[in-house]
Design an enzyme around this catalytic site. Sequence first.
Site, PDB file in Angstrom:
ATOM      1  N   ARG A 253      40.031  87.726   4.804  1.00 55.15           N
ATOM      2  CA  ARG A 253      40.541  87.749   6.160  1.00 55.15           C
ATOM      3  C   ARG A 253      42.049  87.695   6.172  1.00 55.15           C
ATOM      4  O   ARG A 253      42.697  87.191   5.266  1.00 55.15           O
ATOM      5  CB  ARG A 253      39.954  86.592   6.973  1.00 55.15           C
TER       6      ARG A 253
ATOM      7  N   ASP B 126      39.227  75.700   7.537  1.00 61.07           N
ATOM      8  CA  ASP B 126      39.169  74.837   8.721  1.00 61.07           C
ATOM      9  C   ASP B 126      37.846  74.079   8.764  1.00 61.07           C
ATOM     10  O   ASP B 126      37.802  72.891   9.089  1.00 61.07           O
ATOM     11  CB  ASP B 126      39.305  75.668  10.004  1.00 61.07           C
TER      12      ASP B 126
END
Length: 427
Positions: free
Chosen positions: A212, A380
């Site tokens: 990503r 995260d």
Amino acid sequence: MGAVISSSSEEENEEDEVFSEEEEKVEIRYEENLKEIKTVESESDSDISFDSSSDSSSSDDSSFFGDSTEEDSETSSYEEVENEISEGILFSMGNPLLDLSTNVAEGFLKKYNLKTNDAIIAEEKHLPMYKDLVEFFPIEYIAGGATQNSVKVCQWMLGVPQATTFIGCIGNDEFGQILKQKAEDVGVKTAYYVQDKEPTGTCAALICGHDRSLCANLAAANEYKKEHLDRKENWALVEKAKFYYIAGFFLTVSVDSILAVAKHAAENGKIFMMNLSAPFLCEFFKDQQTSVLPYADILFGNETEAAVFSKIHNFGTEDVAEIAKKLAGWTKINSTRQRIVVITQGAEPAIVATGPHEVAKYPIIKIKPEDIVDTNGAGDAFVGGFLSQLVKGKSIEQCVQGGHYAANLIIQRSGCTFPKEKCAFES
């Protein structure tokens, strides 16, 4: 092709069934990997440089949750002590962003000078990209922002309404309302600063293969002011909490707000946590980062961020374990507990340094490449899983297990999202 948002209840029910199966697979792999979860290396390295004024150099594992005295010396080592999960026990602050998530080819990244596995703040040259994404790609809108992602995962794993609190700045617009609703649907208590000057921030979450690239247009998120934190009702949320987490991205917005929270934590023996978050922060926001780092009781990061930090600060090593130990030995304001540094390495074991001499390695939960949807939000999610166990009073090993569980689940989904069902994880 325009942006698409799936909303039918039939689709949601089908998705929930699939996600339940995914969570079940994670549970099985988690159990299979418990037996090989930890390899410890303990050394005494006289060549490690760190600030000698910090008591972090002590090699004994003093109590992480509070001061150690002679009376409680028998229980002063870090151990599992169950905490009652009260409302607002975890306070967080960061950049609330609405992710525009889509799959792109490598050529699209090159067009806008973007790299895989990187996170940057949008410059003028990147702004036309957002229009291109909405006009020509199928977009999935996901409530994001690094800190908010972690807190949502933590909240889901805790399952106690409003155990977590999030503060940040949004615009007085539809995107802002979506962010607020998504966070509160999970159970997070929000106290957003809503302003009319800038629209709610967005982040292009570009999926290229399994990798990503994140490009954030902060907009409203960049408008946060400490005056909002100072309001009686908002500072009461700070005082109520026992744990604090702020990702490094907020260093570009309001360092004075971060320091206010960090000092409160240090003065009251509470746990303050930060994240290196991105290589550019280590390189271009060095002064802001090092002004806050001494307050960090726990510091998160990945191997790329650690390597850049090491280079910028002349650590003289590229070895992740050594870098983690040096970071753990960095000057520390609250010397009653050693700093813990947690460095994730993608498919490689997570590195955990407790003080400047002790390092542990924790293997990830194994996953087949074909089961990976994308890695957006994996870091995260790891932090969120870690925090969910930390606020419960679990051991660091159990916290890492929670982090691996959450990351493994999230990479099997699009973006940092999770099932609607109650989390089944137990450490």
